[in-house]
Design a protein around this motif. Sequence first.
Motif, PDB file in Angstrom:
ATOM      1  N   UNK A   1       0.831  -1.201   0.000  1.00 43.99           N
ATOM      2  CA  UNK A   1       0.000   0.000   0.000  1.00 43.99           C
ATOM      3  C   UNK A   1       0.865   1.250   0.000  1.00 43.99           C
ATOM      4  N   UNK A   2       1.907   1.257   0.811  1.00 42.92           N
ATOM      5  CA  UNK A   2       2.800   2.414   0.876  1.00 42.92           C
ATOM      6  C   UNK A   2       3.483   2.684  -0.447  1.00 42.92           C
ATOM      7  N   UNK A   3       3.945   1.634  -1.111  1.00 42.61           N
ATOM      8  CA  UNK A   3       4.589   1.805  -2.411  1.00 42.61           C
ATOM      9  C   UNK A   3       3.604   2.332  -3.439  1.00 42.61           C
ATOM     10  N   UNK A   4       2.390   1.795  -3.446  1.00 45.24           N
ATOM     11  CA  UNK A   4       1.365   2.274  -4.377  1.00 45.24           C
ATOM     12  C   UNK A   4       0.978   3.720  -4.065  1.00 45.24           C
ATOM     13  N   UNK A   5       0.929   4.075  -2.784  1.00 43.98           N
ATOM     14  CA  UNK A   5       0.614   5.450  -2.400  1.00 43.98           C
ATOM     15  C   UNK A   5       1.686   6.433  -2.869  1.00 43.98           C
ATOM     16  N   UNK A   6       2.937   6.079  -2.661  1.00 41.07           N
ATOM     17  CA  UNK A   6       4.033   6.940  -3.123  1.00 41.07           C
ATOM     18  C   UNK A   6       3.951   7.106  -4.634  1.00 41.07           C
TER      19      UNK A   6
ATOM     20  N   UNK B   1       5.339   8.697 -15.851  1.00 43.67           N
ATOM     21  CA  UNK B   1       4.756   7.365 -15.697  1.00 43.67           C
ATOM     22  C   UNK B   1       5.825   6.298 -15.951  1.00 43.67           C
ATOM     23  N   UNK B   2       6.610   6.487 -16.982  1.00 44.54           N
ATOM     24  CA  UNK B   2       7.671   5.519 -17.276  1.00 44.54           C
ATOM     25  C   UNK B   2       8.715   5.450 -16.178  1.00 44.54           C
ATOM     26  N   UNK B   3       9.126   6.605 -15.688  1.00 41.20           N
ATOM     27  CA  UNK B   3      10.127   6.645 -14.617  1.00 41.20           C
ATOM     28  C   UNK B   3       9.567   6.029 -13.341  1.00 41.20           C
ATOM     29  N   UNK B   4       8.324   6.336 -13.027  1.00 41.10           N
ATOM     30  CA  UNK B   4       7.721   5.770 -11.819  1.00 41.10           C
ATOM     31  C   UNK B   4       7.605   4.253 -11.911  1.00 41.10           C
ATOM     32  N   UNK B   5       7.214   3.737 -13.082  1.00 38.07           N
ATOM     33  CA  UNK B   5       7.107   2.280 -13.236  1.00 38.07           C
ATOM     34  C   UNK B   5       8.480   1.618 -13.143  1.00 38.07           C
ATOM     35  N   UNK B   6       9.496   2.256 -13.699  1.00 36.18           N
ATOM     36  CA  UNK B   6      10.857   1.725 -13.596  1.00 36.18           C
ATOM     37  C   UNK B   6      11.309   1.671 -12.143  1.00 36.18           C
ATOM     38  N   UNK B   7      11.076   2.746 -11.403  1.00 39.75           N
ATOM     39  CA  UNK B   7      11.457   2.778  -9.987  1.00 39.75           C
ATOM     40  C   UNK B   7      10.691   1.739  -9.165  1.00 39.75           C
TER      41      UNK B   7
ATOM     42  N   UNK C   1       9.488  -1.086 -10.290  1.00 43.96           N
ATOM     43  CA  UNK C   1      10.059  -2.382 -10.651  1.00 43.96           C
ATOM     44  C   UNK C   1      11.369  -2.650  -9.926  1.00 43.96           C
ATOM     45  N   UNK C   2      12.227  -1.633  -9.867  1.00 44.71           N
ATOM     46  CA  UNK C   2      13.497  -1.772  -9.162  1.00 44.71           C
ATOM     47  C   UNK C   2      13.266  -2.036  -7.681  1.00 44.71           C
ATOM     48  N   UNK C   3      12.336  -1.299  -7.072  1.00 44.87           N
ATOM     49  CA  UNK C   3      12.049  -1.500  -5.648  1.00 44.87           C
ATOM     50  C   UNK C   3      11.477  -2.888  -5.368  1.00 44.87           C
ATOM     51  N   UNK C   4      10.651  -3.391  -6.255  1.00 50.68           N
ATOM     52  CA  UNK C   4      10.096  -4.734  -6.059  1.00 50.68           C
ATOM     53  C   UNK C   4      11.203  -5.781  -6.160  1.00 50.68           C
ATOM     54  N   UNK C   5      12.106  -5.625  -7.117  1.00 56.14           N
ATOM     55  CA  UNK C   5      13.227  -6.563  -7.237  1.00 56.14           C
ATOM     56  C   UNK C   5      14.097  -6.519  -5.983  1.00 56.14           C
ATOM     57  N   UNK C   6      14.360  -5.321  -5.471  1.00 53.16           N
ATOM     58  CA  UNK C   6      15.152  -5.187  -4.242  1.00 53.16           C
ATOM     59  C   UNK C   6      14.440  -5.856  -3.074  1.00 53.16           C
TER      60      UNK C   6
END
Length: 127
Positions: free
Chosen positions: A38-43, A71-77, A79-84
């Motif tokens: 939820x926090x990640x989606x909120x950010x 939108x592209x930058x946010x989706x990339x970030x 994705x990176x956070x989910x992988x981490x």
Amino acid sequence: MSQKYFLLTVLAITCVVFFIMNAFLIETSEITVVMSACGLALVHVLSGFYMTRWAFNKSMKLFLGIVMGGMGIRMLLVGILIVILVKVVDIDIKLFIVTFGIYYLLFQMVELYFINRGLQLKKVMKS
């Protein structure tokens, strides 16, 4: 674009989805996973809303660049956070992805609604 109504709508969605998800959770670690998603989606949605709000009174070319590029930058970030998170933290990744997906879809609908509403009001004010 009304900041007050946007934030109230996002807060309402956050609470409703959390209470629905909470009914199916068994362990306290699952609540942490849901809150993290939820926090990640909120950010994600708040950064998109405020970037769009900033670009709203700029030229249409800059506005579209901010909205689409953001939108592209946010989706990339994200994705990176989910992988981490998957690599570093031991969480239930299925629960995280499902919860994040639910919040993400609902928040994107709200964000698009407010962007569309703002563009319509801008068009009416010009004529």
